[in-house]
Each structure stands twice: as C-alpha cells, then as structure tokens.
Design an enzyme around this catalytic site. Structure first.
Site, PDB file in Angstrom:
ATOM      1  N   THR A 110       0.866  -1.196   0.000  1.00  0.00           N
ATOM      2  CA  THR A 110       0.000   0.000   0.000  1.00  0.00           C
ATOM      3  C   THR A 110       0.894   1.235   0.000  1.00  0.00           C
ATOM      4  O   THR A 110       1.974   1.230   0.596  1.00  0.00           O
ATOM      5  CB  THR A 110      -0.897   0.054   1.254  1.00  0.00           C
ATOM      6  OG1 THR A 110      -0.069  -0.071   2.409  1.00  0.00           O
ATOM      7  CG2 THR A 110      -1.930  -1.055   1.264  1.00  0.00           C
ATOM      8  N   ASP A 112      -0.643   4.818   0.706  1.00  0.00           N
ATOM      9  CA  ASP A 112      -1.945   5.469   0.887  1.00  0.00           C
ATOM     10  C   ASP A 112      -1.846   6.999   0.888  1.00  0.00           C
ATOM     11  O   ASP A 112      -1.077   7.572   1.663  1.00  0.00           O
ATOM     12  CB  ASP A 112      -2.569   5.029   2.225  1.00  0.00           C
ATOM     13  CG  ASP A 112      -2.898   3.544   2.254  1.00  0.00           C
ATOM     14  OD1 ASP A 112      -2.808   2.892   1.193  1.00  0.00           O
ATOM     15  OD2 ASP A 112      -3.241   3.029   3.335  1.00  0.00           O
ATOM     16  N   GLY A 167      -8.231   7.322   0.572  1.00  0.00           N
ATOM     17  CA  GLY A 167      -6.765   7.257   0.648  1.00  0.00           C
ATOM     18  C   GLY A 167      -6.169   6.055  -0.066  1.00  0.00           C
ATOM     19  O   GLY A 167      -4.950   5.858  -0.010  1.00  0.00           O
ATOM     20  N   TYR A 171      -4.580   1.370  -4.623  1.00  0.00           N
ATOM     21  CA  TYR A 171      -4.760   0.004  -4.117  1.00  0.00           C
ATOM     22  C   TYR A 171      -6.128  -0.543  -4.538  1.00  0.00           C
ATOM     23  O   TYR A 171      -6.236  -1.680  -5.014  1.00  0.00           O
ATOM     24  CB  TYR A 171      -4.629   0.049  -2.593  1.00  0.00           C
ATOM     25  CG  TYR A 171      -4.663  -1.274  -1.882  1.00  0.00           C
ATOM     26  CD1 TYR A 171      -3.544  -2.106  -1.842  1.00  0.00           C
ATOM     27  CD2 TYR A 171      -5.805  -1.680  -1.188  1.00  0.00           C
ATOM     28  CE1 TYR A 171      -3.571  -3.312  -1.145  1.00  0.00           C
ATOM     29  CE2 TYR A 171      -5.838  -2.872  -0.492  1.00  0.00           C
ATOM     30  CZ  TYR A 171      -4.723  -3.688  -0.476  1.00  0.00           C
ATOM     31  OH  TYR A 171      -4.753  -4.874   0.217  1.00  0.00           O
TER      32      TYR A 171
HETATM   33  N1  LIG Z   1      -3.778  -7.500   5.799  1.00  0.00           N
HETATM   34  C1  LIG Z   1      -4.953  -7.146   5.300  1.00  0.00           C
HETATM   35  O1  LIG Z   1      -5.812  -6.587   5.996  1.00  0.00           O
HETATM   36  C2  LIG Z   1      -5.293  -7.456   3.874  1.00  0.00           C
HETATM   37  C3  LIG Z   1      -6.618  -7.317   3.474  1.00  0.00           C
HETATM   38  C4  LIG Z   1      -6.970  -7.591   2.163  1.00  0.00           C
HETATM   39  C5  LIG Z   1      -6.022  -8.008   1.277  1.00  0.00           C
HETATM   40  N2  LIG Z   1      -4.738  -8.131   1.670  1.00  0.00           N
HETATM   41  C6  LIG Z   1      -3.766  -8.554   0.666  1.00  0.00           C
HETATM   42  O2  LIG Z   1      -3.167  -9.758   1.077  1.00  0.00           O
HETATM   43  C7  LIG Z   1      -1.831  -9.823   0.558  1.00  0.00           C
HETATM   44  C8  LIG Z   1      -0.873 -10.085   1.707  1.00  0.00           C
HETATM   45  O3  LIG Z   1      -1.021  -9.044   2.644  1.00  0.00           O
HETATM   46  P1  LIG Z   1      -0.354  -9.062   4.104  1.00  0.00           P
HETATM   47  O4  LIG Z   1      -1.303  -8.365   4.992  1.00  0.00           O
HETATM   48  O5  LIG Z   1       0.106 -10.414   4.433  1.00  0.00           O
HETATM   49  O6  LIG Z   1       0.865  -8.082   3.837  1.00  0.00           O
HETATM   50  P2  LIG Z   1       2.306  -7.965   4.472  1.00  0.00           P
HETATM   51  O7  LIG Z   1       2.364  -8.618   5.813  1.00  0.00           O
HETATM   52  O8  LIG Z   1       2.664  -6.532   4.356  1.00  0.00           O
HETATM   53  O9  LIG Z   1       3.199  -8.833   3.473  1.00  0.00           O
HETATM   54  C9  LIG Z   1       3.360  -8.420   2.147  1.00  0.00           C
HETATM   55  C10 LIG Z   1       4.135  -9.487   1.417  1.00  0.00           C
HETATM   56  O10 LIG Z   1       4.288  -9.072   0.047  1.00  0.00           O
HETATM   57  C11 LIG Z   1       5.658  -9.186  -0.317  1.00  0.00           C
HETATM   58  N3  LIG Z   1       5.984  -8.149  -1.282  1.00  0.00           N
HETATM   59  C12 LIG Z   1       5.712  -6.825  -1.177  1.00  0.00           C
HETATM   60  N4  LIG Z   1       6.139  -6.183  -2.263  1.00  0.00           N
HETATM   61  C13 LIG Z   1       6.700  -7.106  -3.073  1.00  0.00           C
HETATM   62  C14 LIG Z   1       7.320  -7.059  -4.347  1.00  0.00           C
HETATM   63  N5  LIG Z   1       7.447  -5.910  -5.023  1.00  0.00           N
HETATM   64  N6  LIG Z   1       7.779  -8.205  -4.879  1.00  0.00           N
HETATM   65  C15 LIG Z   1       7.652  -9.373  -4.213  1.00  0.00           C
HETATM   66  N7  LIG Z   1       7.060  -9.490  -3.003  1.00  0.00           N
HETATM   67  C16 LIG Z   1       6.612  -8.372  -2.447  1.00  0.00           C
HETATM   68  C17 LIG Z   1       6.440  -9.021   0.963  1.00  0.00           C
HETATM   69  O11 LIG Z   1       7.694  -9.647   0.799  1.00  0.00           O
HETATM   70  P3  LIG Z   1       9.024  -9.164   1.595  1.00  0.00           P
HETATM   71  O12 LIG Z   1       8.697  -9.337   3.066  1.00  0.00           O
HETATM   72  O13 LIG Z   1      10.097 -10.052   1.129  1.00  0.00           O
HETATM   73  O14 LIG Z   1       9.262  -7.753   1.212  1.00  0.00           O
HETATM   74  C18 LIG Z   1       5.539  -9.695   1.983  1.00  0.00           C
HETATM   75  O15 LIG Z   1       5.796 -11.077   2.023  1.00  0.00           O
HETATM   76  C19 LIG Z   1      -1.586  -8.503  -0.159  1.00  0.00           C
HETATM   77  O16 LIG Z   1      -1.841  -8.661  -1.528  1.00  0.00           O
HETATM   78  C20 LIG Z   1      -2.629  -7.590   0.451  1.00  0.00           C
HETATM   79  O17 LIG Z   1      -2.970  -6.541  -0.407  1.00  0.00           O
HETATM   80  C21 LIG Z   1      -4.330  -7.861   2.954  1.00  0.00           C
END
Ligand SMILES: NC(=O)c1ccc[n+]([C@@H]2O[C@H](COP(=O)([O-])OP(=O)(O)OC[C@H]3O[C@@H](n4cnc5c(N)ncnc54)[C@H](OP(=O)(O)O)[C@@H]3O)[C@@H](O)[C@H]2O)c1
Length: 275
Positions: A110, A112, A167, A171
């Site tokens: 994100t 934002d 914001g 995304y």
């Molecule tokens: N948490 C929520 O509330 C929520 C809600 C709806 C959807 N989502 C979606 O669920 C997915 C996972 O979210 P999360 O909450 O687990 O997020 P997170 O804890 O921030 O983890 C993000 C992951 O994405 C990887 N990543 C980020 N940028 C990257 C890039 N350019 N190339 C390769 N890997 C990359 C990171 O790898 P590194 O650690 O190696 O950088 C990390 O493993 C995302 O698509 C997010 O949009 C999350």
C-alpha cells in the site's frame, strides 16, 4: 464423476494430504497472509516455493520450519512488479521442482494518499506490484498449466477492491483490476483446455479464482492507528479483524481437486463487512 485426492479417514474425519505431489508458488509467501497460505498448503502435502522481495531471513526461516515439519520449501527472490523477475522466478520453480500446480499471487503493498496528493509514482508502484505482478506471474504459469491440463491460480485481492476506501485509490483500482483479470483468465484457461481436448470432468481442471479478504491482522494493518481500527471494527458484524489462517484455509479448499467446478469467482473473507 470421480473426484480424486481428498483423502479423509471415514472414522476420524481427519483429512490426509490432498495436495501431495503438488507444487505451490506463493508470492510474499513468508510473511503475513502469504506465510499462513504457505504453511496451510505445506500441511496438506504441497511442496512450497515461497517468493520474497526483501525478507530473505524470514523466507529462510519459513523454509526451515516447513522442512522441520517434513515438508519441502524453496525460496525465490524477486520483485513482482518486474516482468523479468516474474518470468525468472517461474522458471526457477520449474527447474527446481519440475512442475507448478498452484500459483498464489499474494504479494502486495500500500502507498496510501488521497487522490489529490497521489503522485503518478505512487499510483504506478501500487498498480505494478498488486495488479501487473499477478499478470506477469500468471502468464508463464498458465502456459505451463495449460500444457499439463491442470492447475490453480489464486489472486489475493481485497475488500477494498469491492468497496473502495478513502486514501487508497491506487490500491482499490489494482485490487478491483484483479477481479477482471481473474474472470478473464478463468474463461481463457477453460477455453484453452477445451481447445487442447483436455477439458474432462474427472481431473482437477484448471481454475482461476480471487480471494477478497477484509481487514486481516498482519503487518500491513499494523501501522493503522488504533482509533481507526476501532472504527473499522464497528463496521464489521463480527467486530474483529480476521486472522491470516482464516484466509489460508479458503485458499487450500480451492486448491483441492474436488474444487474443480469453482472458477472465475471472488471469495470474500471479511467477517461480514461487505454483503
Ligand atoms: N492485511 C490485510 O488486511 C489485507 C486485506 C486484504 C487483502 N490483503 C492482501 O493480502 C496480501 C498479503 O497481505 P499481508 O497483509 O500479508 O501483507 P504484508 O504482511 O505486508 O506482506 C506483504 C508481502 O508481500 C511481499 N511483497 C511486497 N512487495 C513485493 C514485491 N514488489 N515483490 C515481491 N514481493 C513483495 C512481501 O515480501 P518481503 O517481506 O520479502 O518484502 C511480503 O511477504 C496482499 O496482496 C494484500 O494486499 C491484505
């Protein structure tokens, strides 16, 4: 119709290893929702290829954990916003595992800001990681899956793609874009199998689905101020954030052979926040 591989002990109800022999590439597979997905799929017998960008230590730790539980896990560095990296990573997985059955496009970020303050760079960065990355990875994966006549692609979208959010124009647009990508790839995958004479009603098939989590308790929401999260919880009928494992179990369900008739859909996991 015979549906294979969901092995369940008729006495205990315990499930065996429905994904034994399968290989799953999970981008961002070592942290947050991705790590939960990697663990869940490994627990069901799949060999894991966990993608990461910066978190090498976390990726190696996850691989060690999976292997100490008797599983297989390789790690793959790459930036999903780079078409070159995505093609290379899929190639690496095929070289090291010999096949790719499941692709989970989970990596996401994100940046934002309200639209009036959002720069073209802020826009492009989020769209390239959250939307273009799914396309860059799916293309070589789909080619391999069509050749083999089976596979699963799961695109991790978001409730924000369904309802928008102040914001988060970049995304929300990227996550909505995943719905169109999912439906189109689902149709194209079925069409390609039909054309190749591989569209039968007995195998696992080749399906493409999207997952739309609500607010899930990971590092991504860790920076959201407590008072904002309290307001969010008031909008969730279940009055709490979801856990990564609650998303992972739906992904695992869709990966099973017996889920072959589910394609082109959006699976919401949001405590009732959107209905
Ligand atoms: N948490 C929520 O509330 C929520 C809600 C709806 C959807 N989502 C979606 O669920 C997915 C996972 O979210 P999360 O909450 O687990 O997020 P997170 O804890 O921030 O983890 C993000 C992951 O994405 C990887 N990543 C980020 N940028 C990257 C890039 N350019 N190339 C390769 N890997 C990359 C990171 O790898 P590194 O650690 O190696 O950088 C990390 O493993 C995302 O698509 C997010 O949009 C999350």
């Amino acid at each position: 119709m015979t549906v294979s591989a969901v092995r369940q002990d008729p006495r205990t109800g315990e499930r065996g290893s429905p994904l034994a022999g399968r290989v799953a590439l999970v981008t961002g597979g070592a942290r947050g929702i991705g790590a939960a997905i990697s663990r869940q799929l490994a627990g069901q017998g799949a060999a894991i290829a966990a993608g990461y960008r910066r978190g090498r230590d976390g990726a190696l730790a996850l691989a060690g954990e999976v292997e100490s539980n008797g599983g297989v896990c390789t790690v793959h560095q790459g930036h999903v916003g780079s078409a070159y990296d995505c093609e290379r990573v899929v190639g690496e997985v095929l070289d090291q595992h010999g096949r790719l059955d499941i692709l989970v496009n989970n990596a996401g970020i994100t940046v934002d800001k309200p639209v009036l303050k959002m720069s073209p760079q802020d826009w492009n960065e989020v769209v390239s990681v959250n939307l273009s990355g799914a396309f860059y990875l799916s293309k070589p994966a789909l080619e391999h899956m069509v050749d083999r006549g089976s596979g699963r692609i799961l695109n991790i979208s978001s409730i924000i793609g369904q309802i928008g959010n102040v914001g988060q124009a970049n995304y929300a647009a990227a996550k909505s874009g995943l719905f169109g990508l999912t439906m189109t790839m689902a149709r194209e995958a079925a069409h390609a199998l039909g054309k190749a004479g591989k569209l039968d009603d007995r195998g696992p098939g080749l399906t493409v689905n999207a997952i739309a989590p609500g607010f899930i308790d990971t590092e991504m929401v860790a920076d959201v101020p407590e008072r904002v999260l309290d307001r969010v919880k008031q909008q969730i009928p279940l009055r709490r954030l979801g856990q990564p494992e609650e998303v992972a179990r739906v992904v695992a369900f869709l990966c099973e052979d017996a889920s072959a008739y589910v394609t082109g859909q959006v699976w919401a996991i949001n405590g009732g926040m959107e209905m």
